[in-house]
Write an enzyme that holds these catalytic residues in place. Structure first.
Site, short mmCIF file in Angstrom:
data_model
loop_
_atom_site.label_atom_id
_atom_site.label_comp_id
_atom_site.label_asym_id
_atom_site.label_seq_id
_atom_site.Cartn_x
_atom_site.Cartn_y
_atom_site.Cartn_z
N ALA A 5 -21.24 4.55 1.30
CA ALA A 5 -21.33 3.53 2.37
C ALA A 5 -22.53 2.59 2.21
CB ALA A 5 -21.35 4.19 3.75
N ILE A 6 -23.11 2.57 1.01
CA ILE A 6 -24.32 1.75 0.82
C ILE A 6 -23.95 0.35 0.32
CG2 ILE A 6 -26.52 1.55 -0.41
CD1 ILE A 6 -26.32 4.58 -0.94
N GLU A 44 0.85 -1.19 0.00
CA GLU A 44 0.00 0.00 0.00
C GLU A 44 0.89 1.24 0.00
OE1 GLU A 44 -3.34 0.97 -0.19
OE2 GLU A 44 -2.29 2.89 -0.14
N ILE A 84 -13.26 -0.65 -10.74
CA ILE A 84 -14.12 -0.99 -9.59
C ILE A 84 -14.73 0.30 -9.03
CG2 ILE A 84 -14.25 -2.27 -7.41
CD1 ILE A 84 -13.38 -4.02 -9.79
N SER A 128 -18.73 2.20 -8.37
CA SER A 128 -19.92 1.68 -7.70
C SER A 128 -20.53 0.55 -8.52
CB SER A 128 -20.94 2.81 -7.53
OG SER A 128 -21.99 2.37 -6.74
N HIS A 145 -25.53 -1.81 -1.77
CA HIS A 145 -26.66 -1.72 -2.70
C HIS A 145 -27.35 -3.08 -2.87
CE1 HIS A 145 -25.76 2.37 -4.00
NE2 HIS A 145 -24.50 2.04 -4.21
N CYS A 203 -11.94 12.46 22.98
CA CYS A 203 -12.88 13.04 21.99
C CYS A 203 -14.24 13.20 22.68
CB CYS A 203 -12.98 12.14 20.77
SG CYS A 203 -14.25 12.69 19.62
N LYS A 219 -26.35 7.00 -10.26
CA LYS A 219 -27.45 6.82 -9.29
C LYS A 219 -27.99 8.15 -8.78
CE LYS A 219 -25.70 2.40 -7.66
NZ LYS A 219 -24.34 2.52 -8.23
#
Ligand SMILES: Cc1cc2nc3c(=O)[nH]c(=O)nc-3n(C[C@H](O)[C@H](O)[C@H](O)COP(=O)(O)OP(=O)(O)OC[C@H]3O[C@@H](n4cnc5c(N)ncnc54)[C@H](O)[C@@H]3O)c2cc1C
Length: 482
Positions: free
Chosen positions: A47-48, A32, A338, A340, A50, A403, A252
């Site tokens: 974050a869906i 990475e 890659i 959605s 689908h 926090c 979308k």
């Protein structure tokens, strides 16, 4: 050492493939370029999970979307990841859009999406009281879910590492050459890796990586930016379901997505850009986002916006996901285009890579010690009174609330820092523990997080980075005693 599999990129695609490969007795490494996993598209999306109503029937996207959606239910148990089964409505405002609802209803059925139905205005409003007044009908998509994307990727990578995979961060791949037994991969810092397979899961950078070895890359990445605003978690309950408009030629459309932790995400727009990594936001872009949201719901508490951000979709000229072995180089696998629903499809993409590309060529022997489970850390604030008492007695740092917005203690942060994929930057701590993810966005706690990181890694605060290994927050000391 010669690896069997070298994966480039630790977004959701690379980490899921790493986990899948950790089920087998093989030497696998993930490289990475950033200082943490999931810093690119995987940390800036809607974050869906689908349902699969959207991709063209028969496409790889359609197949892997529906399969991936189901696999998230398994991952929820195995990796202890957040999954919010909230469902979704696609809304229509007039006869034309109602026609589109009907088309997507049929497409969803063809793609194998469960439970879809069209609801009239009254039925829809009974379930979502803040729907925009001019909504006439909705397509109900109950299998739509929401997750916490980077936590899924980090959980998958931690599980892969616990099962024997190596992870090397701050390792930017700069060259790939074929050798007698596979490939030699070099990173910017001069390290050389030998491997039998290269799996190119570099997101928007896949074409750039492929060009290091391929004469003719079979796809072209056309980056598409999407901008968002995120509302504070105190708006929780304003809507229950994800709200989609009817799709247009850009995709979308602008959505409203209730997040797992209570925030509401609004966006994204869709703009082609030349840059692979320009994640700026603009006044114009956010205006489009607001206007789009107003077609979905009324009385939106825009004043509760706590942050804006954007992500870059790795869309490709191929249109569908491009997941194939290279035609020029055996053992070089493209996992490209890659965009959605890549987050949703990722667990299914990983299985597809292993089962349809690698397995026909390799005898894969089971890793007898493979453990599919990884446990998430429960924050002190979420513990029962008894658990809190035990935790505090074992580590008094649970008594230091760092926090205040998200109620994260020093004890929580230290535990999140020292896992099998450690967190040594401010953003890495935020992604795992939510310290800095609240209303003040780190204004009050960031200096404490820097101090904790410096202490835990034996560094000076000046050496602590935010995002990449060149993003120091503190530049120099100002009150040095002479
Ligand atoms: C605005 C937007 C909204 C979206 N919404 C959704 C959604 O709601 N649901 C859904 O299912 N999908 C969604 N997606 C798609 C989803 O986010 C992506 O498909 C997914 O995150 C892609 O993951 P990835 O691992 O392929 O790429 P990335 O997350 O981009 O990871 C690629 C990794 O490769 C690394 N890398 C690149 N070059 C090198 C190199 N030379 N050496 C080493 N490492 C390198 C990068 O640093 C990065 O960490 C959305 C995407 C965007 C941008």
């Amino acid at each position: 050492m010669r690896y069997d599999f070298l994966i480039i990129g630790s977004g959701i695609t690379g980490t899921m493939i790493a986990r899948e490969l950790s089920k087998y007795d093989a030497k696998t490494i993930v490289l990475e370029k950033e200082n943490d996993a999931a810093n690119h598209a995987t940390s800036a999306n809607s974050a869906i999970i689908h349902s699969g109503y959207d991709p063209d029937p028969g496409s790889l996207k359609a197949k892997l979307n529906v399969e991936g959606n189901l696999l998230y239910d398994v991952l929820e148990k195995e990796l202890d990841i957040p999954l919010y089964n909230n469902g979704a409505f696609m809304v229509a405002h007039d006869k034309d859009e109602e026609g589109l609802l009907q088309r997507y209803y049929e497409r969803a059925k063809t793609n194998g999406v469960p439970g879809v139905e069209i609801l009239d205005q009254q039925q829809a409003r009974a379930l979502e009281k803040n729907l925009a007044d001019d909504v006439t009908k909705v397509l109900n998509l109950p299998s739509t879910k929401v997750t916490y994307p980077w936590e899924v990727a980090i959980a998958a990578l931690e599980n892969a590492v616990d099962n024997g995979v190596s992870f090397a961060k701050n390792k930017q791949v700069v060259s790939i050459t074929a050798d007698n037994e596979g490939y030699t991969v070099k990173t910017e810092d001069g390290t050389t890796y030998h491997t039998r397979y290269v799996i190119n899961a570099a997101g928007a950078y896949t074409e750039k990586i492929a060009k290091m070895i391929e004469k003719k890359v079979p796809y072209h990445i056309t980056p598409r930016k999407g901008e968002y605003m995120i509302l504070d978690r105190r708006v929780a309950g304003f809507i229950q379901r994800t709200l989609y408009p009817t799709p247009d030629e850009k995709g979308k459309g602008i959505l409203m997505v209730p997040q797992y932790h209570g925030n509401i995400l609004i966006g994204p727009n869709s703009e082609h850009q030349a840059s692979l990594d320009d994640v700026s936001t603009s006044k114009g872009g956010l205006k489009i986002v607001k206007e789009g949201a107003l077609k979905l719901a009324k009385n939106i508490p825009f004043h509760k916006n706590i942050r804006t951000f954007s992500g870059v979709r790795a869309s490709s000229s191929h249109k569908d996901f491009y997941i194939k072995e290279s035609l020029e180089h055996s053992g070089f696998i493209h996992v490209a285009g890659i965009d959605s629903p890549g987050l949703t499809a990722a667990p299914a993409i990983a299985k597809y890579v292993v089962d349809t590309i690698i397995r026909p060529k390799e005898t894969l022997i089971d890793n007898k010690t493979f453990n599919p489970c990884r446990k998430a850390i429960t924050l002190y604030d979420d513990m029962s009174a008894e658990e809190k008492s035990v935790a505090f007695q074992s580590d008094a740092r649970y008594g230091n609330l760092v926090c205040k917005c998200e109620r994260v203690t020093e004890g929580d942060i230290v535990r999140h820092i020292h896992r099998s994929v450690n967190a040594d930057s401010v953003k890495a701590v935020k992604k795992r523990s939510r310290a800095g993810a609240g209303l003040c966005q780190g204004g009050y706690c960031e200096h404490q997080v820097i101090k904790i990181l410096a202490r835990e890694f034996g560094k000076t605060p000046l050496e602590i980075n935010y995002f990449s290994d060149q993003s120091n927050i503190l530049k120099n000391e100002t009150k040095v005693k002479k």
